[in-house]
Design a protein around this motif. Structure first.
Motif: not given
Length: 176
Positions: A129-154
């Motif tokens: 039995r292999i468990p189902d893995l799901y990545i929630p959308e909110d942490p991914v969007l938060q990470f992408a937003s933080a990464l976008r902000y740091e890239i823009n500052r650079g």
């Protein structure tokens, strides 16, 4: 007078040496001193490397890790030494890379699960039995937003340096 003081010092030093060496020839010792050796005499008889007060097993944590490091469980210690030697030779001698190693492990594990699942129907066993893995959308969007902000500052910092607005940063970058 000086000879009398020297003889007192010598006799005092002899008494101290007799106490540490365990000679019971001194006439001034009482019966209670003979029953229990002093704490300093016992500590002086225990030899510990580099003047430690605790045993090495206790310094290393006293658990299974200390047992492995001190070779108290020889089979596990030999297994750890063999595994580390194999990994060292794989990465250093054969110049294998960690990312390649992880990818190959994932491919092999995928093949094992595939074969196990398909072979379980032939031997009438339950497939794994292999468990189902799901990545929630909110942490991914938060990470992408933080990464976008740091890239823009650079990018803004690079634009300021390149345009000559910030001479101090320009000289700092050129100096490095």
């Amino acid at each position: 007078m000086a000879e009398h003081d020297e003889s007192k010092v010598e006799s005092f030093m002899e008494k101290i040496a007799d106490k540490f060496h365990g000679d019971d020839s001194s006439s001034s010792s009482s019966d209670s001193d003979d029953d229990k050796p002093s704490l300093s005499a016992v500590k002086s008889k225990i030899f510990r490397l580099c003047g430690r007060e605790k045993p090495i097993h206790r310094v290393l944590g006293g658990g299974k890790l200390a047992d492995v490091l001190l070779w108290r469980n020889k089979k596990i210690s030999a297994g750890v030494l063999g595994g580390v030697t194999l990994l060292w030779s794989l990465f250093e001698v054969f110049e294998y890379h960690l990312l390649t190693f992880i990818c190959h492990l994932l491919i092999v594990s995928l093949a094992v699960f595939f074969l196990w699942t398909n072979a379980s129907s032939f031997v009438n066993k339950v497939p794994p039995r292999i468990p189902d893995l799901y990545i929630p959308e909110d942490p991914v969007l938060q990470f992408a937003s933080a990464l976008r902000y740091e890239i823009n500052r650079g990018i803004v910092a690079l634009r300021d340096i390149g345009s000559g607005r910030d001479l101090k940063k320009f000289l700092l970058v050129c100096h490095l």
